[in-house]
Design a protein around this motif. Structure first.
Motif, PDB file in Angstrom:
ATOM      1  N   ASP A 174       0.682  -1.188   0.004  1.00  0.00           N
ATOM      2  CA  ASP A 174       0.022   0.104  -0.001  1.00  0.00           C
ATOM      3  C   ASP A 174       0.738   1.178   0.005  1.00  0.00           C
ATOM      4  OD1 ASP A 174      -2.618  -1.140   2.087  1.00  0.00           O
ATOM      5  OD2 ASP A 174      -2.180  -1.606   0.036  1.00  0.00           O
ATOM      6  N   SER A 219      -1.406   3.148  -2.831  1.00  0.00           N
ATOM      7  CA  SER A 219      -1.799   3.793  -1.877  1.00  0.00           C
ATOM      8  C   SER A 219      -3.320   4.389  -2.420  1.00  0.00           C
ATOM      9  CB  SER A 219      -1.076   4.956  -1.493  1.00  0.00           C
ATOM     10  OG  SER A 219      -0.782   5.827  -2.750  1.00  0.00           O
ATOM     11  N   ASP A 220      -3.505   4.901  -3.533  1.00  0.00           N
ATOM     12  CA  ASP A 220      -4.614   5.243  -4.028  1.00  0.00           C
ATOM     13  C   ASP A 220      -5.413   4.952  -5.316  1.00  0.00           C
ATOM     14  OD1 ASP A 220      -3.475   8.655  -5.235  1.00  0.00           O
ATOM     15  OD2 ASP A 220      -3.085   6.727  -5.821  1.00  0.00           O
ATOM     16  N   SER A 226      -4.404   5.349  -8.183  1.00  0.00           N
ATOM     17  CA  SER A 226      -4.098   6.043  -9.684  1.00  0.00           C
ATOM     18  C   SER A 226      -3.082   5.241 -10.509  1.00  0.00           C
ATOM     19  CB  SER A 226      -3.512   7.438  -9.220  1.00  0.00           C
ATOM     20  OG  SER A 226      -1.961   7.196  -8.701  1.00  0.00           O
TER      21      SER A 226
END
Length: 125
Positions: A30, A54-55, A57
């Motif tokens: 992550d 993490s996100d 994208s």
């Protein structure tokens, strides 16, 4: 010890599909961005796609937009690259690499801490 292990390469006819996998261990998934690169004989390395752990994208090189899709299974620490409508020019060794996800600069920089051994993708006409 961080390890990135690619699989899924092979020989396919033009127009066909392959799915590559990159299994990561020894890192906090992550907190990292995983990218796919490719390098053909006599050509420069190309950053193909990346995904942030993490996100979520993503990034795609213009040469693969609309044909390749990157995804991840965070529970399994694995990133996939689904490659459709393959062309002869997609022939290369594909490898995955990792760097911290907070590092938001171009994929095509020497900022990747870890990389796998690679898997050969050959697209025949």
């Amino acid at each position: 010890e961080v390890q990135l292990v690619e699989s899924g390469g092979g020989l396919v006819q033009a127009g066909g599909s392959l799915r590559l996998s990159c299994a990561a261990s020894g890192l906090i998934f992550d907190e990292n961005t995983i990218a796919w690169f490719r390098q053909a004989p006599g050509k420069e390395r190309e950053g193909v796609s990346s995904i942030s752990g993490s996100d979520g994208s993503t990034y795609y090189a213009d040469s693969v937009k609309g044909r390749f899709t990157i995804s991840s299974d965070n529970a399994k620490n694995t990133v996939f690259l689904q490659m459709n409508s393959l062309k002869a020019e997609d022939t290369a060794v594909y490898y995955c690499a990792a760097r911290p996800s907070w590092l938001l600069i171009s994929i095509d920089t020497d900022t990747w801490d870890y990389r796998g051994q690679g898997t050969q993708v050959t697209v025949s006409l």
